[in-house]
Design an enzyme around this catalytic site. Structure first.
Site, PDB file in Angstrom:
ATOM      1  N   GLU A   9      -1.112  -3.537   2.799  1.00  0.00           N
ATOM      2  CA  GLU A   9      -0.128  -4.563   3.139  1.00  0.00           C
ATOM      3  C   GLU A   9       0.923  -4.632   2.051  1.00  0.00           C
ATOM      4  O   GLU A   9       0.785  -4.005   1.011  1.00  0.00           O
ATOM      5  CB  GLU A   9      -0.795  -5.935   3.319  1.00  0.00           C
ATOM      6  CG  GLU A   9      -1.308  -6.591   2.040  1.00  0.00           C
ATOM      7  CD  GLU A   9      -2.737  -6.208   1.708  1.00  0.00           C
ATOM      8  OE1 GLU A   9      -3.370  -5.542   2.544  1.00  0.00           O
ATOM      9  OE2 GLU A   9      -3.204  -6.538   0.607  1.00  0.00           O
ATOM     10  N   ASP A  10       1.959  -5.407   2.294  1.00  0.00           N
ATOM     11  CA  ASP A  10       2.983  -5.640   1.292  1.00  0.00           C
ATOM     12  C   ASP A  10       2.449  -6.569   0.214  1.00  0.00           C
ATOM     13  O   ASP A  10       1.508  -7.328   0.440  1.00  0.00           O
ATOM     14  CB  ASP A  10       4.194  -6.315   1.954  1.00  0.00           C
ATOM     15  CG  ASP A  10       5.332  -5.334   2.127  1.00  0.00           C
ATOM     16  OD1 ASP A  10       5.044  -4.124   2.246  1.00  0.00           O
ATOM     17  OD2 ASP A  10       6.494  -5.789   2.147  1.00  0.00           O
TER      18      ASP A  10
END
Ligand SMILES: [Zn+2]
Ligand SMILES: [Zn+2]
Length: 380
Positions: free
Chosen positions: A225-226
């Site tokens: 994920e970011d």
């Protein structure tokens, strides 16, 4: 003449020219006589029982067994294990003299000094610690250096699986490598390969180093994920391999730090060899260049009809199916999109339509940006 008588003749020939210790003398003939103790056989074959001569082959290395045993015991004090194996480093001159005697007297199929030495050390260590020798897949491996009288210990890596839930933004998934060694491990980073512990990787590693010891960790993530993304629900699965651990079991199944929860921790055989298939439920905050209306947004329902085609810079093409689509308009230029999709969809590129077809921008016919996205759940 019986085998034993024949051997006695040869023993006399050898001992006339070379002094040998009980271990080396017995070793030369124990296989032929199907005996297991070189030392006892040597004692029996030795003519002069009172004084032990300086052994031509090993220079009485076997007199020092208790010293090397102590090295092994000391170096394994902090390790928990149930099986072990022993290797040895021996002066080449000893091996040369051993080979010389063997070829001179045409003695074939006998163990080397090294084999005898490691077996004797293994027996002594096993007797002392009640642990078992396992040469194929031992928990720990000793390398006893008989040249410089030291002992090295390596322990077999262990692999754990678990999940993490991240409830605060701006925490990276991965930790940057130690700048001094680029992750290989050096004195500055305490051989961990990382010197800071402020990411998901760093925090999990730090926790495992505390609980299990070990040098480096190697992660296999089930998706990513970011930095700004949350990971909610049951969390993201991961596998982590710990090199050279001191402990081999972990009673804790979950642990919570401020904003990071690790759950379902358990020891597994190994990390998956092939990428695991998984599904992600993702919530995206999307802004649009032109105003959006309900009729336009309705087109997003078509995302389920055909898989999304994703191209990488390398030219690699993959397809990702979308299983469910929900959306809600927040303002003229903002809406929330909630999808359940095959794992690995590059979310920001999917929204912008950057080498991902069809992207949200193409479907809505206006330039779209993903402001933020969170993982509501990940299923494997
Ligand atoms: Zn010897
Ligand atoms: Zn380093």
């Amino acid at each position: 003449m019986s085998d034993y008588q024949k051997i006695t003749v040869l023993v006399n020939q050898i001992l006339k020219k070379y002094d040998l210790c009980n271990n080396c003398l017995g070793r030369l003939f124990s296989k032929q006589l199907h005996l297991s103790s070189n030392k006892l056989l040597g004692k029996k074959l030795q003519k002069n029982l009172n004084s032990i001569p300086k052994c031509y082959i090993c220079k009485n290395l076997f007199d020092n067994l208790s010293y090397f045993l102590k090295l092994m015991l000391d170096s394994s004090l902090d390790n928990s294990f149930s099986t072990f194996s022993v290797g040895a480093i021996i002066k080449p001159s000893i091996i040369d003299r051993d080979d010389y005697i063997r070829s001179k007297y045409k003695l074939r199929g006998i163990d080397s000094v090294k084999t005898d030495m490691t077996r004797e050390l293994g027996k002594l260590f096993s007797k002392k610690t009640k642990k078992n020798v396992d040469f194929l897949d031992p928990d720990i491996t000793f390398t006893v250096n008989l040249k410089d009288e030291s002992c090295q210990l390596r322990s077999k890596s262990i692999t754990l699986s678990g999940r993490y839930i991240k409830t605060l933004r701006n925490i990276s998934q991965k930790q940057k490598s130690c700048t001094n060694c680029s992750g290989k491990g050096c004195r500055i980073c305490n051989f961990h390969g990382i010197s800071e512990f402020d990411s998901v990787e760093g925090m999990i590693s730090q926790f495992l180093f505390e609980k299990l010891g070990g040098t480096t960790t190697k992660f296999t993530w089930i998706g990513g994920e970011d930095k700004s993304s949350l990971v909610l629900g049951t969390g993201r699965p991961f596998f982590v391999k710990i090199q050279n651990p001191l402990k081999r079991n972990l009673k804790l199944k979950s642990v919570t730090f401020d904003f990071l929860k690790i759950t379902n921790l358990k020891i597994v055989n190994e990390s998956p060899k092939k990428p695991l298939k998984f599904k992600s439920s993702i919530e995206m905050k999307i802004s649009t260049e032109s105003e959006i209306d309900k009729k336009n947004l309705k087109k997003l329902k078509d995302l389920k009809t055909n898989p999304i085609i994703v191209y990488e810079k390398s030219g690699k093409r993959s397809e990702k199916s979308i299983f469910s689509v929900k959306y809600s308009k927040k303002s003229q230029n903002k809406f929330i999109l909630h999808i359940k999709t095959e794992g690995g969809l590059p979310v920001k590129r999917f929204v912008a339509g950057d080498d991902v077809y069809p992207g949200i921008s193409q479907i809505l016919n206006t330039s779209c940006q993903c402001q933020e996205f969170d993982f509501l759940d990940i299923e494997v």
